[in-house]
Write a protein that holds these residues in place. Structure first.
Motif, PDB file in Angstrom:
ATOM      1  N   UNK A  64       0.860  -1.178   0.000  1.00  0.00           N
ATOM      2  CA  UNK A  64       0.000   0.000   0.000  1.00  0.00           C
ATOM      3  C   UNK A  64       0.894   1.225   0.000  1.00  0.00           C
ATOM      4  N   UNK A  65       0.787   2.046  -1.036  1.00  0.00           N
ATOM      5  CA  UNK A  65       1.548   3.279  -1.094  1.00  0.00           C
ATOM      6  C   UNK A  65       0.802   4.395  -0.384  1.00  0.00           C
ATOM      7  N   UNK A 228       4.085  -4.529   2.608  1.00  0.00           N
ATOM      8  CA  UNK A 228       4.690  -3.211   2.800  1.00  0.00           C
ATOM      9  C   UNK A 228       3.637  -2.119   2.959  1.00  0.00           C
ATOM     10  N   UNK A 229       3.960  -1.149   3.800  1.00  0.00           N
ATOM     11  CA  UNK A 229       3.369   0.184   3.722  1.00  0.00           C
ATOM     12  C   UNK A 229       4.493   1.067   3.201  1.00  0.00           C
ATOM     13  N   UNK A 230       4.380   1.484   1.949  1.00  0.00           N
ATOM     14  CA  UNK A 230       5.446   2.229   1.285  1.00  0.00           C
ATOM     15  C   UNK A 230       5.095   3.711   1.314  1.00  0.00           C
ATOM     16  N   UNK A 231       5.798   4.471   2.142  1.00  0.00           N
ATOM     17  CA  UNK A 231       5.528   5.891   2.336  1.00  0.00           C
ATOM     18  C   UNK A 231       6.485   6.699   1.464  1.00  0.00           C
ATOM     19  N   UNK A 237       7.710   6.585  -7.855  1.00  0.00           N
ATOM     20  CA  UNK A 237       8.166   5.443  -7.069  1.00  0.00           C
ATOM     21  C   UNK A 237       6.984   4.670  -6.496  1.00  0.00           C
ATOM     22  N   UNK A 238       5.978   5.387  -6.044  1.00  0.00           N
ATOM     23  CA  UNK A 238       4.803   4.740  -5.465  1.00  0.00           C
ATOM     24  C   UNK A 238       4.070   3.915  -6.517  1.00  0.00           C
ATOM     25  N   UNK A 239       3.971   4.445  -7.732  1.00  0.00           N
ATOM     26  CA  UNK A 239       3.299   3.696  -8.795  1.00  0.00           C
ATOM     27  C   UNK A 239       4.075   2.429  -9.130  1.00  0.00           C
ATOM     28  N   UNK A 240       5.395   2.509  -9.106  1.00  0.00           N
ATOM     29  CA  UNK A 240       6.242   1.354  -9.413  1.00  0.00           C
ATOM     30  C   UNK A 240       6.129   0.270  -8.350  1.00  0.00           C
ATOM     31  N   UNK A 241       5.931   0.677  -7.092  1.00  0.00           N
ATOM     32  CA  UNK A 241       5.987  -0.255  -5.973  1.00  0.00           C
ATOM     33  C   UNK A 241       4.630  -0.805  -5.540  1.00  0.00           C
ATOM     34  N   UNK A 242       3.564  -0.042  -5.731  1.00  0.00           N
ATOM     35  CA  UNK A 242       2.329  -0.286  -4.978  1.00  0.00           C
ATOM     36  C   UNK A 242       1.245  -1.012  -5.761  1.00  0.00           C
ATOM     37  N   UNK A 243       0.465  -1.798  -5.030  1.00  0.00           N
ATOM     38  CA  UNK A 243      -0.763  -2.387  -5.557  1.00  0.00           C
ATOM     39  C   UNK A 243      -1.923  -1.407  -5.417  1.00  0.00           C
ATOM     40  N   UNK A 244      -1.967  -0.720  -4.270  1.00  0.00           N
ATOM     41  CA  UNK A 244      -2.970   0.311  -4.031  1.00  0.00           C
ATOM     42  C   UNK A 244      -2.265   1.568  -3.524  1.00  0.00           C
TER      43      UNK A 244
END
Length: 344
Positions: A64-65, A228-231, A237-244
């Motif tokens: 989750x971004x 992950x909680x990707x802050x 970067x968030x688009x590359x890493x996150x499902x939501x």
């Protein structure tokens, strides 16, 4: 890929199983009058509403971004989830257990399942400890291992994050920023956790190193079924890493949806402004794009605006926005928005 032997644990990834649930999380800081005059006049304590009623869940195995401008409460949310900061109110349910209600002694067993990667890879590492000591510390605290076994596990962790095991006796100041962040990742990985809060893990790194660290985090997630909680404030970067992706503004969530949905169909004016600021690597497309420039500064969390917190900067503000607060509702396909433009 060769994995550390002690981390070769078979985990079944289930994207429909909720690992973590946050309900109406609030983190308020009470500030007393700062000056002599304030104290003489008996000024009442002021309250900073860093996180003010945030709710979301994170499925097992997903990322989750969490995005937003600096000071919106992203890092405070992550720290409150891990109980590094005690929430003022609300629930943090990890596998059904409310961590917010646990005293420190009862919280201790959960800490091996919940880890954090800090934003500053130098400030988060003890300069007086070697990287071997830094990475072995959680293993020493939570496990009783013989020295030979401990050294072997530390070497495997160092190698797994892409560093030379011969660096085990070196100190943090002898490494670059990217290498130090890898050390922090190895420390977070040491206890084979289920959930990791990555608090802007690439913000202090060069662009080329950012890609390497993100790829490392994704590889680790696949190998160990990490959640992950990707802050970050970097939407690319968030688009590359996150499902939501969850978008935060002044202590509140304003939008939450699948990553593709939120980038292709942003509904909240704040989300639209953030995405419009992300450059597109195509000169023709970039020239035709409309950039939304927000006027004014982010209001102080000491004195947030009435109604919708974003109305003082919103290019589509309406009269009701200035007095009423929009609800954070699902408008379909698990796309949540807090805006009167969509909540009709």
């Amino acid at each position: 890929m060769c994995l550390p032997s002690f981390l070769c644990v078979i985990k079944i990834m289930s994207t429909d199983k909720t690992l973590l649930e946050v309900n109406n999380l609030q983190v308020h800081f009470h500030l007393s009058g700062g000056g002599l005059i304030d104290r003489l006049m008996g000024s009442k304590p002021r309250i900073v509403k860093a996180v003010d009623g945030v709710s979301f869940d994170i499925k097992k195995g997903e990322t989750l971004g969490l995005v937003g401008e600096s000071g919106c409460g992203k890092s405070t949310t992550g720290r409150a989830i891990l109980q590094l900061i005690k929430p003022t109110s609300g629930e943090v349910l990890f596998q059904g257990t409310n961590l917010a209600k646990l005293p420190d002694r009862e919280m201790r067993p959960f800490r091996r399942h919940l880890q954090m990667i800090f934003q500053n890879p130098y400030a988060s590492l003890n300069p007086r400890m070697t990287i071997g000591d830094i990475i072995s510390e959680p293993l020493t605290v939570f496990k009783s291992l013989a020295k030979q076994q401990l050294d072997k596990q530390v070497q495997e962790l160092i190698e797994r994050v892409g560093l030379n095991p011969q660096f085990i006796k070196r100190y943090p100041h002898e490494f670059s920023g990217g290498q130090r962040q890898r050390i922090g990742i190895a420390r977070a990985l040491a206890l084979n956790p289920d959930f990791i809060v990555a608090d802007e893990p690439i913000a202090a790194l060069d662009v080329s190193i950012q890609a390497q660290v993100m790829n490392l985090l994704q590889d680790l997630q696949k190998d160990f079924s990490l959640t992950y909680l990707f802050i970050s404030h970097d939407l690319r970067a968030v688009r590359h890493m996150s499902n939501r992706v969850a978008v935060m503004y002044l202590g509140k969530l304003v939008e939450l949806a699948d990553a593709n949905e939120i980038y292709q169909n942003p509904l909240h004016p704040y989300t639209q402004a953030l995405i419009s600021a992300v450059p597109v690597p195509d000169p023709k497309v970039e020239k035709q794009r409309q950039h939304i420039v927000l006027q004014g500064d982010v209001p102080s969390p000491l004195n947030p605006p009435l109604g919708c917190h974003f109305h003082t900067r919103c290019p589509q503000v309406m009269d009701q926005c200035k007095t009423n607060e929009p609800k954070f509702v699902n408008i379909g396909k698990n796309h949540f928005v807090a805006c009167f433009l969509t909540n009709k």
